[in-house]
Design a protein around this motif. Sequence first.
Motif, PDB file in Angstrom:
ATOM      1  N   UNK A 138       7.267 -15.750  -1.082  1.00  0.00           N
ATOM      2  CA  UNK A 138       6.479 -14.776  -0.321  1.00  0.00           C
ATOM      3  C   UNK A 138       5.122 -14.472  -0.923  1.00  0.00           C
ATOM      4  N   UNK A 139       5.030 -14.289  -2.250  1.00  0.00           N
ATOM      5  CA  UNK A 139       3.742 -13.901  -2.827  1.00  0.00           C
ATOM      6  C   UNK A 139       2.729 -15.041  -2.801  1.00  0.00           C
ATOM      7  N   UNK A 140       3.199 -16.279  -2.579  1.00  0.00           N
ATOM      8  CA  UNK A 140       2.271 -17.405  -2.469  1.00  0.00           C
ATOM      9  C   UNK A 140       1.421 -17.302  -1.208  1.00  0.00           C
ATOM     10  N   UNK A 141       1.833 -16.452  -0.286  1.00  0.00           N
ATOM     11  CA  UNK A 141       1.061 -16.259   0.938  1.00  0.00           C
ATOM     12  C   UNK A 141      -0.002 -15.182   0.829  1.00  0.00           C
ATOM     13  N   UNK A 142      -0.112 -14.581  -0.358  1.00  0.00           N
ATOM     14  CA  UNK A 142      -1.096 -13.516  -0.573  1.00  0.00           C
ATOM     15  C   UNK A 142      -2.286 -14.059  -1.351  1.00  0.00           C
ATOM     16  N   UNK A 143      -3.475 -13.679  -0.938  1.00  0.00           N
ATOM     17  CA  UNK A 143      -4.704 -14.126  -1.597  1.00  0.00           C
ATOM     18  C   UNK A 143      -5.015 -13.174  -2.749  1.00  0.00           C
ATOM     19  N   UNK A 144      -4.747 -13.622  -3.965  1.00  0.00           N
ATOM     20  CA  UNK A 144      -4.949 -12.775  -5.139  1.00  0.00           C
ATOM     21  C   UNK A 144      -6.421 -12.410  -5.328  1.00  0.00           C
ATOM     22  N   UNK A 145      -7.315 -13.270  -4.864  1.00  0.00           N
ATOM     23  CA  UNK A 145      -8.751 -13.018  -5.026  1.00  0.00           C
ATOM     24  C   UNK A 145      -9.297 -12.068  -3.966  1.00  0.00           C
ATOM     25  N   UNK A 146      -8.475 -11.750  -2.967  1.00  0.00           N
ATOM     26  CA  UNK A 146      -8.918 -10.872  -1.873  1.00  0.00           C
ATOM     27  C   UNK A 146      -7.991  -9.666  -1.747  1.00  0.00           C
ATOM     28  N   UNK A 147      -7.554  -9.155  -2.892  1.00  0.00           N
ATOM     29  CA  UNK A 147      -6.748  -7.931  -2.930  1.00  0.00           C
ATOM     30  C   UNK A 147      -5.479  -8.025  -2.086  1.00  0.00           C
ATOM     31  N   UNK A 148      -4.805  -9.174  -2.209  1.00  0.00           N
ATOM     32  CA  UNK A 148      -3.507  -9.425  -1.576  1.00  0.00           C
ATOM     33  C   UNK A 148      -3.562  -9.496  -0.054  1.00  0.00           C
ATOM     34  N   UNK A 149      -4.748  -9.758   0.488  1.00  0.00           N
ATOM     35  CA  UNK A 149      -4.792 -10.035   1.921  1.00  0.00           C
ATOM     36  C   UNK A 149      -4.040 -11.334   2.209  1.00  0.00           C
ATOM     37  N   UNK A 168      -3.220  -0.891   0.479  1.00  0.00           N
ATOM     38  CA  UNK A 168      -3.928   0.098  -0.330  1.00  0.00           C
ATOM     39  C   UNK A 168      -4.909  -0.551  -1.304  1.00  0.00           C
ATOM     40  N   UNK A 169      -4.564  -1.731  -1.820  1.00  0.00           N
ATOM     41  CA  UNK A 169      -5.455  -2.390  -2.778  1.00  0.00           C
ATOM     42  C   UNK A 169      -6.797  -2.726  -2.135  1.00  0.00           C
ATOM     43  N   UNK A 170      -6.767  -3.247  -0.927  1.00  0.00           N
ATOM     44  CA  UNK A 170      -8.011  -3.574  -0.236  1.00  0.00           C
ATOM     45  C   UNK A 170      -8.785  -2.311   0.137  1.00  0.00           C
ATOM     46  N   UNK A 195       0.924   0.011   6.106  1.00  0.00           N
ATOM     47  CA  UNK A 195       0.428  -0.628   4.883  1.00  0.00           C
ATOM     48  C   UNK A 195       1.366  -0.310   3.730  1.00  0.00           C
ATOM     49  N   UNK A 196       1.198  -1.050   2.637  1.00  0.00           N
ATOM     50  CA  UNK A 196       1.875  -0.729   1.387  1.00  0.00           C
ATOM     51  C   UNK A 196       0.917  -1.056   0.244  1.00  0.00           C
ATOM     52  N   UNK A 197       1.434  -1.119  -0.969  1.00  0.00           N
ATOM     53  CA  UNK A 197       0.562  -1.405  -2.110  1.00  0.00           C
ATOM     54  C   UNK A 197       0.972  -2.682  -2.829  1.00  0.00           C
ATOM     55  N   UNK A 198       1.689  -3.577  -2.120  1.00  0.00           N
ATOM     56  CA  UNK A 198       2.224  -4.766  -2.786  1.00  0.00           C
ATOM     57  C   UNK A 198       1.970  -6.054  -2.002  1.00  0.00           C
ATOM     58  N   UNK A 199       1.154  -5.984  -0.967  1.00  0.00           N
ATOM     59  CA  UNK A 199       0.829  -7.197  -0.238  1.00  0.00           C
ATOM     60  C   UNK A 199       1.547  -7.398   1.072  1.00  0.00           C
ATOM     61  N   UNK A 224     -12.642  -1.315  -1.322  1.00  0.00           N
ATOM     62  CA  UNK A 224     -13.792  -1.010  -0.473  1.00  0.00           C
ATOM     63  C   UNK A 224     -14.395   0.359  -0.794  1.00  0.00           C
ATOM     64  N   UNK A 225     -13.806   1.055  -1.759  1.00  0.00           N
ATOM     65  CA  UNK A 225     -14.321   2.365  -2.140  1.00  0.00           C
ATOM     66  C   UNK A 225     -14.042   3.454  -1.130  1.00  0.00           C
ATOM     67  N   UNK A 226     -13.009   3.270  -0.320  1.00  0.00           N
ATOM     68  CA  UNK A 226     -12.687   4.242   0.724  1.00  0.00           C
ATOM     69  C   UNK A 226     -11.870   5.403   0.148  1.00  0.00           C
ATOM     70  N   UNK A 227     -11.886   6.551   0.818  1.00  0.00           N
ATOM     71  CA  UNK A 227     -11.288   7.756   0.230  1.00  0.00           C
ATOM     72  C   UNK A 227      -9.768   7.722   0.167  1.00  0.00           C
ATOM     73  N   UNK A 228      -9.236   8.459  -0.797  1.00  0.00           N
ATOM     74  CA  UNK A 228      -7.801   8.655  -0.942  1.00  0.00           C
ATOM     75  C   UNK A 228      -7.493  10.143  -0.869  1.00  0.00           C
ATOM     76  N   UNK A 229      -6.247  10.447  -0.563  1.00  0.00           N
ATOM     77  CA  UNK A 229      -5.805  11.834  -0.476  1.00  0.00           C
ATOM     78  C   UNK A 229      -4.520  12.002  -1.268  1.00  0.00           C
ATOM     79  N   UNK A 230      -4.285  13.215  -1.747  1.00  0.00           N
ATOM     80  CA  UNK A 230      -3.007  13.537  -2.385  1.00  0.00           C
ATOM     81  C   UNK A 230      -2.231  14.568  -1.570  1.00  0.00           C
ATOM     82  N   UNK A 231      -2.746  14.910  -0.394  1.00  0.00           N
ATOM     83  CA  UNK A 231      -2.035  15.841   0.485  1.00  0.00           C
ATOM     84  C   UNK A 231      -0.794  15.159   1.058  1.00  0.00           C
TER      85      UNK A 231
END
Length: 206
Positions: free
Chosen positions: A158-169, A80-82, A50-54, A86-93
């Motif tokens: 490329x970004x036209x293939x990302x659904x902005x309303x669904x957190x870049x899915x 990461x956006x999705x 995964x990444x944070x940009x789609x 969803x309110x799932x946990x994050x870590x800084x370890x």
Amino acid sequence: AGHIPGARFVDPKRTQLGQPPAPGLLPTKAQLEALFGELGHNPGAVYVVYDDEGGGWAGRFIWLLDVIGHSKYHYLDGGLLSWQAEGLPLSTDVPAPVGGPVPLTLHDEPTATREYLQSRLGAADLAIWDARGPTEYSGEKVVAAKGGHIPGAVNFEWTAGMDQARNLRIRKDMPQILESLGITPDKEVITHCQTHHRSGFTYLVA
């Protein structure tokens, strides 16, 4: 801020050769062996990428997995956006590197060289997907030695293939979009941008 628990960070720079005039080329075999050794690579490993940009950098890493002949992977759609939505946990370890270099065999099939592409231009069973912006495609914006596009290439940014309303899915209608562009399963698809970052996403989708 943080990352998905247990995730290991791969600096995007380490997925590229990083040398002019084509910094986006594949890293050397030794560089890849060092990178995958740090990740703890083994034949049974299952990667969730995964990444944070789609999906651009994630798609490029998946390309590297294909290059080393490792097919056990999944893409976390929306990254990461999705996950955060969803309110799932994050870590800084920050996990420590696992080990030293591991032996790898590199495969040519996932990569199209300039010579190979030139030999295939005009083929009815070839689709070339240009993932850059429309002005780069048209030649109005020049960021390479020459402006314009590869003959026969179709442009879908490329970004036209990302659904902005669904957190870049990935857009649910991508199969229909690709079919309308002539990018169909019966063809060999070669996708590109400038450094194979943007086309990391289109490699993933195609």
